[in-house]
Motif scaffolding. Structure first.
Motif, PDB file in Angstrom:
ATOM      1  N   GLU A 111       0.846  -1.198   0.000  1.00 21.82           N
ATOM      2  CA  GLU A 111       0.000   0.000   0.000  1.00 21.82           C
ATOM      3  C   GLU A 111       0.877   1.242   0.000  1.00 21.82           C
ATOM      4  O   GLU A 111       1.703   1.438   0.887  1.00 21.82           O
ATOM      5  N   LEU A 112       0.710   2.079  -1.016  1.00 20.00           N
ATOM      6  CA  LEU A 112       1.420   3.349  -1.120  1.00 20.00           C
ATOM      7  C   LEU A 112       0.405   4.483  -0.977  1.00 20.00           C
ATOM      8  O   LEU A 112      -0.637   4.460  -1.628  1.00 20.00           O
ATOM      9  N   THR A 113       0.702   5.461  -0.142  1.00 25.32           N
ATOM     10  CA  THR A 113      -0.205   6.585   0.049  1.00 25.32           C
ATOM     11  C   THR A 113       0.527   7.892  -0.257  1.00 25.32           C
ATOM     12  O   THR A 113       1.752   7.983  -0.110  1.00 25.32           O
ATOM     13  N   ALA A 114      -0.236   8.891  -0.684  1.00 24.28           N
ATOM     14  CA  ALA A 114       0.330  10.216  -0.951  1.00 24.28           C
ATOM     15  C   ALA A 114      -0.732  11.274  -0.704  1.00 24.28           C
ATOM     16  O   ALA A 114      -1.928  11.045  -0.938  1.00 24.28           O
ATOM     17  N   THR A 115      -0.303  12.428  -0.216  1.00 24.22           N
ATOM     18  CA  THR A 115      -1.184  13.577  -0.017  1.00 24.22           C
ATOM     19  C   THR A 115      -0.684  14.716  -0.896  1.00 24.22           C
ATOM     20  O   THR A 115       0.515  15.013  -0.920  1.00 24.22           O
ATOM     21  N   PHE A 116      -1.603  15.345  -1.617  1.00 29.03           N
ATOM     22  CA  PHE A 116      -1.269  16.431  -2.535  1.00 29.03           C
ATOM     23  C   PHE A 116      -2.019  17.700  -2.132  1.00 29.03           C
ATOM     24  O   PHE A 116      -3.145  17.627  -1.625  1.00 29.03           O
ATOM     25  N   THR A 117      -1.406  18.832  -2.383  1.00 25.82           N
ATOM     26  CA  THR A 117      -2.088  20.118  -2.303  1.00 25.82           C
ATOM     27  C   THR A 117      -2.286  20.614  -3.721  1.00 25.82           C
ATOM     28  O   THR A 117      -1.312  20.781  -4.467  1.00 25.82           O
ATOM     29  N   CYS A 118      -3.554  20.836  -4.095  1.00 25.94           N
ATOM     30  CA  CYS A 118      -3.878  21.133  -5.486  1.00 25.94           C
ATOM     31  C   CYS A 118      -4.568  22.485  -5.613  1.00 25.94           C
ATOM     32  O   CYS A 118      -5.348  22.881  -4.730  1.00 25.94           O
ATOM     33  N   PRO A 119      -4.344  23.205  -6.718  1.00 23.65           N
ATOM     34  CA  PRO A 119      -5.113  24.425  -6.987  1.00 23.65           C
ATOM     35  C   PRO A 119      -6.535  24.068  -7.379  1.00 23.65           C
ATOM     36  O   PRO A 119      -6.850  22.901  -7.613  1.00 23.65           O
ATOM     37  N   PRO A 120      -7.433  25.053  -7.443  1.00 19.63           N
ATOM     38  CA  PRO A 120      -8.818  24.755  -7.849  1.00 19.63           C
ATOM     39  C   PRO A 120      -8.859  24.205  -9.276  1.00 19.63           C
ATOM     40  O   PRO A 120      -7.975  24.456 -10.085  1.00 19.63           O
ATOM     41  N   GLY A 121      -9.924  23.469  -9.556  1.00 15.00           N
ATOM     42  CA  GLY A 121     -10.123  22.966 -10.899  1.00 15.00           C
ATOM     43  C   GLY A 121     -10.194  21.459 -10.949  1.00 15.00           C
ATOM     44  O   GLY A 121      -9.885  20.775  -9.974  1.00 15.00           O
ATOM     45  N   PRO A 122     -10.624  20.935 -12.093  1.00 16.64           N
ATOM     46  CA  PRO A 122     -10.766  19.482 -12.238  1.00 16.64           C
ATOM     47  C   PRO A 122      -9.413  18.790 -12.173  1.00 16.64           C
ATOM     48  O   PRO A 122      -8.390  19.308 -12.631  1.00 16.64           O
ATOM     49  N   LEU A 123      -9.419  17.599 -11.617  1.00 17.78           N
ATOM     50  CA  LEU A 123      -8.199  16.826 -11.431  1.00 17.78           C
ATOM     51  C   LEU A 123      -7.893  15.960 -12.653  1.00 17.78           C
ATOM     52  O   LEU A 123      -8.791  15.359 -13.231  1.00 17.78           O
TER      53      LEU A 123
END
Length: 357
Positions: A111-123
């Motif tokens: 199991e690999l996990t990651a957390t991202f901080t994203c700007p607004p908008g569709p991914l």
């Protein structure tokens, strides 16, 4: 991180889950969680088999196993960063920033996990890691919160970049597990051992009613064990999975020998049912290594439906041919003997190969 240390880690993972079975896992399963369409934080969980991880890291062979949890944890962290670096996430046309990552070996998968901080908008996400894997591999996006979309998005080498649903969209039931149905059908068509067993059973299947009983007994049996194993009611460790694969080969040998030795096959329905239980564990091995999380019920249903549809297609193609042969007894006898000898030889090879790992 050195090449030797990576090999040592993969040796530990492979030992923890056993030798790769004949049913190679070819899926990277991902669940993405975004609290709201415009939320800046996106968390992803990727599950894959140790064999897939070894292929992804382009390593061959193994080294000495790591002996300490601290050393293992350090290697997993570096591997997690390497894998997620090959699956960049973007939102609104701008790159997301990975703020954290981790990895943990589970019973049958990593199991690999990651957390991202994203700007607004569709991914959108590009799975460049598919370039380092065989072409049959694919990524399945299992769900995006809020709004469950199990098995709704597939990516492969021909389409490595996909749009992630926005967290509020919903799909129909057919859209949710249609991809798993396709995987089940593909597995039965590519599962040469299951096809060999089915052919050996049908060679002396008899009339339509008897064939129906044979196919039904096999279907019921493997559905029972597939469900039990995929839902975690029966857990096979690495050694157990290896012996299941060997037992599948043994079932092929037994049925082929029956075809060659016995003149009557009064207990063939019962034999098919008992061996169907073993084949079900083989099917379950395909799902067990994916770590399906919230989508296990959908995956189990869709995959099993696909297996049954694929099996029905095989029977529909073989049955008319076998019925024509049965109208010419001498030719039918020669065909049963020749094909059974071939199946016996192949089954024997698989038996040795799988028993020895």
């Amino acid at each position: 991180m050195t090449r030797v240390s990576l090999r040592a880690l993969l040796a530990w993972l492979l030992l923890a889950t056993g030798v790769a079975s004949a049913h190679d896992a070819d899926i990277l399963y991902i669940e993405a969680h975004r609290a709201a369409p415009e939320s800046p934080e996106v968390r992803e969980v990727m599950t894959l088999t140790p064999e897939s991880l070894a292929r992804l890291l382009s390593l061959e062979g193994t080294g000495a196993a790591l002996n300490t949890r601290d050393a293992l944890a350090g290697q997993l962290d570096a591997i997690s960063a390497r894998v997620w670096g090959s699956a960049p996430l973007a939102a609104g046309g701008q790159s997301c920033t990975r703020t954290a990552h981790a990895a943990s070996p589970r019973r049958a998968f990593v199991e690999l996990t990651a957390t991202f901080t994203c700007p607004p908008g569709p991914l959108r996400q590009r799975f460049a890691l598919l370039e380092r894997l065989p072409p049959e591999y694919r990524v399945i996006l299992g769900s995006v919160r809020e709004g469950e979309l199990p098995g709704a998005v597939f990516a492969d080498a021909s389409r490595p970049e996909v749009a992630l649903p926005d967290g509020v969209s919903r799909t129909s039931l057919s859209g949710r597990f249609a991809g798993w149905v396709g995987l089940g059908m593909r597995h039965i068509f590519e599962g040469v051992d299951h096809l060999a067993f089915l052919l050996a059973v049908l060679l002396v299947g008899g009339g339509f009613k008897r064939v129906l009983w044979l196919v039904t007994s096999f279907t019921v049996a493997h559905s029972l064990t597939l469900g039990a194993a995929a839902l975690g009611w029966v857990v096979l460790d690495g050694a157990g999975a290896r012996w299941v694969e060997a037992a599948i080969a043994a079932s092929i040998i037994y049925v082929a020998l029956e075809n060659l030795i016995l003149r009557e096959h009064r207990h063939r329905v019962l034999v098919t049912f008992l061996f169907g239980l073993i084949h079900g564990f083989g099917f379950a091995g395909v799902l067990a290594g994916y770590g399906l999380g919230e989508s296990v019920a959908t995956a189990l249903l869709g995959f099993n439906v696909g297996v049954e549809l694929g099996q029905a297609v095989v029977v529909a193609v073989l049955l008319p041919i076998l019925r024509m042969l049965q109208r010419r007894p001498a030719l039918h006898t020669r065909a049963v003997r020749a094909v059974s000898i071939g199946i016996l030889a192949v089954g024997g090879f698989w038996m040795v190969e799988r028993a020895l790992g």
